[in-house]
Structures are given as C-alpha cells and as structure tokens.
Motif scaffolding. Structure first.
Motif, short mmCIF file in Angstrom:
data_model
loop_
_atom_site.label_atom_id
_atom_site.label_comp_id
_atom_site.label_asym_id
_atom_site.label_seq_id
_atom_site.Cartn_x
_atom_site.Cartn_y
_atom_site.Cartn_z
N SER A 6 24.14 -0.04 -14.65
CA SER A 6 22.80 0.10 -15.23
C SER A 6 22.54 1.52 -15.71
CB SER A 6 21.74 -0.24 -14.18
OG SER A 6 21.84 -1.58 -13.82
N LEU A 7 21.68 1.59 -16.69
CA LEU A 7 21.18 2.87 -17.19
C LEU A 7 19.96 3.25 -16.35
CD1 LEU A 7 21.43 5.00 -19.47
CD2 LEU A 7 19.87 3.57 -20.80
N ASN A 8 19.79 4.51 -16.07
CA ASN A 8 18.69 5.01 -15.27
C ASN A 8 17.83 5.96 -16.08
OD1 ASN A 8 19.79 4.00 -12.58
ND2 ASN A 8 21.48 5.29 -13.29
N MET A 56 18.72 -1.24 -18.85
CA MET A 56 18.19 -0.69 -17.61
C MET A 56 18.00 -1.70 -16.49
SD MET A 56 15.57 1.99 -19.31
CE MET A 56 15.07 2.61 -17.75
N GLY A 59 18.41 -0.60 -12.96
CA GLY A 59 18.43 0.86 -12.95
C GLY A 59 17.36 1.45 -12.05
N ARG A 74 14.03 2.18 -7.45
CA ARG A 74 14.50 1.14 -8.37
C ARG A 74 13.39 0.77 -9.35
NH1 ARG A 74 14.83 -4.36 -7.99
NH2 ARG A 74 14.00 -4.31 -5.88
N TYR A 114 17.32 9.76 -20.21
CA TYR A 114 18.26 8.76 -19.71
C TYR A 114 19.23 9.44 -18.75
CZ TYR A 114 16.77 5.67 -23.51
OH TYR A 114 16.05 4.89 -24.37
N ALA A 117 24.75 5.87 -15.31
CA ALA A 117 25.14 5.58 -13.93
C ALA A 117 26.28 6.49 -13.48
CB ALA A 117 25.53 4.12 -13.80
#
Length: 147
Positions: A6-8, A56, A59, A74, A114, A117
C-alpha cells in the motif's frame, strides 16, 4: 511475483509533542463525542485529495512529531467535503489505534506527502522495549542510530 504494498501518507502532527499527546487528544475527543451521544470518528483534514488514492487501500498516515516520523494510524477512508467557506477539503478518516514506529528524522513541510511502503519506517515490534522511555530520549537514540 512481487507482493503488492500500500501507498501511505505522511503529515505533520501539529500541536503534539509526543505520541502520548496524540493518544490523549484522540481519547479526549472520543470521550467528548460519546458524552454528547455521538459516535466518534477521528479525521485529519487536508485540502487536497490524493490523486493516487486507489493505491492507498490498507495504507497508513505516518505522523511527524517534533521533527521525526514517530507513529502511524491506518487510513480507513478519504472523504471529500466542502467547508463552511465553500472550500473543497478532504477528511482522512483514521483508525484510532496509534502504532509507534522506529523514529526517523524528517524535515517540516506543508500539507501531506506520499510515503511509499518501501520507504516507511518499521513498526516498533516490542513497544514494551521503549514504552516507558521518554520520547526525547527515543529521538536522541534514533539520531545516534541506536534505536
């Protein structure tokens, strides 16, 4: 086949001096909402909707506290809305659980960024290992590469 990650997002936690401050703020707001007969939902408000929101799922929002990435929550949802002044904004809906991460220095910035991960700091697996340690000491040990 590579595992999908996932993108965070990463954002400054303005007004908090420690993870405990953030947790206390969440608890106080949740208590106030419940006292008023409302369900509590923690949100961080921002101006721009992430264009990569489809990446996301699963994420987290990583919080920068006192110049270090310190913890994460989260991301449950991203909800656009228009505020009272007619300005478009986004609620980043967060799980109320705060997870401490291995502290890492990070410069100040506006809004959010952004965080891939692969670049995100690891969770502190043994929170009991450093749980009672003052956050200033954790930051100093992390700066020295000892944490």
């Amino acid at each position: 086949m590579a595992e999908w990650m996932s993108l965070n997002l990463i954002k400054l936690c303005v007004g908090c001096d420690s993870i405990q401050d953030l947790e206390s703020w969440i608890a106080a707001n949740a208590d106030a909402a419940r006292s008023g007969g409302f369900a509590y939902e923690q949100v961080a408000t921002t101006r721009m909707m992430p264009k990569r929101r489809g990446e996301m799922d699963g994420g987290s929002l990583y919080w920068v506290i006192k110049g270090q990435i310190a913890c994460r929550q989260r991301i449950l949802d991203l909800r656009p809305f228009t505020d009272g002044d007619g300005v478009g904004r986004v609620h980043i809906v967060l799980d109320q659980t705060v997870v401490a991460v291995k502290p890492r220095r990070h410069r100040a910035f506006q809004g959010w960024r952004y965080l891939e991960a692969k670049d995100a700091p690891e969770d502190l697996a043994g929170a009991a290992d450093t749980g009672d340690m003052p956050e200033a000491m954790k930051r100093e040990l992390a700066d020295l590469g000892l944490l």
